[in-house]
Scaffold this motif. Structure first.
Motif, short mmCIF file in Angstrom:
data_model
loop_
_atom_site.label_atom_id
_atom_site.label_comp_id
_atom_site.label_asym_id
_atom_site.label_seq_id
_atom_site.Cartn_x
_atom_site.Cartn_y
_atom_site.Cartn_z
N LEU A 232 0.84 -1.20 0.00
CA LEU A 232 0.00 0.00 0.00
C LEU A 232 0.88 1.25 0.00
N VAL A 297 -4.98 7.72 4.38
CA VAL A 297 -5.58 7.43 3.07
C VAL A 297 -6.38 8.62 2.54
N PHE A 347 2.82 3.84 6.05
CA PHE A 347 2.15 2.54 5.98
C PHE A 347 3.17 1.41 6.12
N ILE A 408 -4.56 1.46 -4.50
CA ILE A 408 -4.73 1.97 -3.13
C ILE A 408 -6.07 1.50 -2.56
N ARG A 412 -6.16 -0.98 0.89
CA ARG A 412 -6.24 -0.21 2.14
C ARG A 412 -6.90 -0.98 3.27
#
Length: 435
Positions: A232, A297, A347, A408, A412
């Motif tokens: 990610l 995000v 991340f 993405i 996520r």
């Protein structure tokens, strides 16, 4: 993760403090110089085309080769940092990018200049991951997001030096004196890191490195890649970084001068605006993410959406040239791309143990530079194929953004689930650590 969850300290966290800031600052100074060298071509693109007598595709090859080497080195450099430590890798990097900058200054032909940029890219590739490792070794884990953004901020300050200083020197003292003079900054930081930089504070030595070999290397890469947070992070970096990188590294100045009819001075001012916006947004993003990890995000996707919208409006604007207010808005929004790309490391960092931090960071960092390299090539080829139609050439930005957004959204939820599991485990470990 809430802000309180993000503030949990891990057992054995380094204390930070003034010495940590001083040592880490030396690493940041190395990165600062590397970015000056990396982005110096962005303000010298038109001069390079005249000096070596090349067209748009050949000019883009300078930056493409530099980024190809940079991206290709990320995983090997990550493994080197995990194995050798930040100081040794930074030392090798400084020597390489300084020789590369000096060679670019003295190159008599396109071929030797190309080789010099490749050498520069190799040295540059060793800097940022090493600085991230220094930060994780010298500061508590909860400071990670802010430390990363501040490092990137100083990198953008190096970009500012390119747009303000290198650009002016080129037109006052000339090509050779400008690039030879800038290469001396590499010598200065080499002396500083040799004398004062240390890999970690006393009492926080990492465990002995495992036996290096093909099996160990494969295991490091496979285990890092297996983590959803690493993948990610790579796609966040891929999707957010490249629009501004392409603009600053090579095509921004030609676009503003040739397509938008601005003077070099006005175009340089807009490139400076991108850098200043980057520095300001970086501080904001770092503070927000350090307190609210759930914002990662939304910030990344929001930056991608705003960037795509402004590019679409600029390229579709009726008439030959966009108005200045729109170009200013575009450059301001492009400034958020760099800080958004740093979210990718936030991340990967909690998803990997300390002994894999360099490898995981290399995978993440590779994402944005692969995207930048691809777009640099696409823009150059499309410009030559369409007779310098910048609207068509820059439309290639949307293809890579669409690919990145898809990845993405796919990763996520999986990464969030793994991070919650890891947070629970770390809390349990913290409770059972003896006083």
């Amino acid at each position: 993760m809430s802000g309180s969850a993000a503030a949990v300290s891990l057992p054995g966290d380094p204390p930070g403090g003034r010495r940590a800031a001083a040592v880490w600052g030396i690493g940041v100074a190395v990165y600062f110089v590397a970015v000056i060298f990396r982005t110096s071509l962005g303000v010298a693109g038109l001069d390079a085309a005249d000096r070596f007598g090349v067209n748009a595709s050949a000019l883009s090859t300078f930056s493409i080769l530099q980024l190809l080497v940079y991206a290709g080195m990320q995983i090997p450099v990550g493994l080197m940092v995990d194995r050798l430590g930040a100081k040794k890798v930074l030392t090798i990097g400084v020597v390489l990018f300084t020789v590369g900058q000096l060679g670019f200054a003295l190159s008599p032909s396109y071929g030797t200049a190309l080789a010099s940029r490749a050498l520069l890219g190799c040295g540059d590739a060793m800097t940022f991951i090493s600085v991230l490792r220094l930060g994780s070794r010298w500061f508590p884990a909860r400071r990670g997001p802010l430390i990363g953004q501040v490092a990137a901020l100083f990198g953008m300050a190096g970009n500012l030096v390119s747009t303000l200083v290198i650009a002016r020197m080129l037109h006052t003292v000339g090509w050779t004196a400008t690039f030879v003079g800038s290469a001396m900054a590499g010598v200065v930081v080499l002396v500083l890191l040799s004398l004062f930089l240390s890999d970690h504070p006393e009492g926080h030595e990492p465990p002995p490195a495992q036996h290096a070999g093909p099996a160990f290397v494969r295991k490091q890469i496979a285990e890092s890649w297996r983590e959803p947070g690493t993948r990610l992070g790579m796609w966040v970096h891929f999707t957010t970084q490249f629009p501004a990188m392409v603009f600053l590294l090579l095509w921004g100045m030609p676009f503003l001068v040739e397509a938008q009819g601005l003077t070099r001075e006005a175009a340089g001012g807009l490139l400076t605006l991108v850098v200043l916006s980057n520095m300001l947004v970086g501080l904001v993003y770092g503070q927000v993410i350090a307190r609210h990890h759930a914002a990662r995000v939304p910030l990344a996707l929001g930056t991608v959406g705003a960037t795509a919208t402004l590019w679409a409006v600029t390229l579709a604007y009726p008439g030959e040239q966009a108005p200045m207010w729109l170009l200013i808005t575009l450059c301001t929004v492009l400034g958020a791309c760099g800080p958004a790309s740093m979210i990718g490391f936030d991340f990967a960092r909690p998803a990997n143990p300390p002994e894999r931090q360099g490898t995981a960071s290399g995978i993440v960092n590779m994402g944005g530079f692969v995207a930048s390299m691809t777009t640099l090539l696409a823009v150059g080829v499309l410009l030559d194929a369409t007779g310098d139609n910048y609207r068509i050439a820059f439309a290639s930005v949307f293809v890579l953004e669409a690919l990145g957004i898809t990845q993405i959204l796919r990763l996520r939820a999986r990464a969030a689930r793994r991070e919650r599991e890891r947070l629970v485990a770390s809390r349990v470990e913290a409770v059972h650590v003896p006083a």
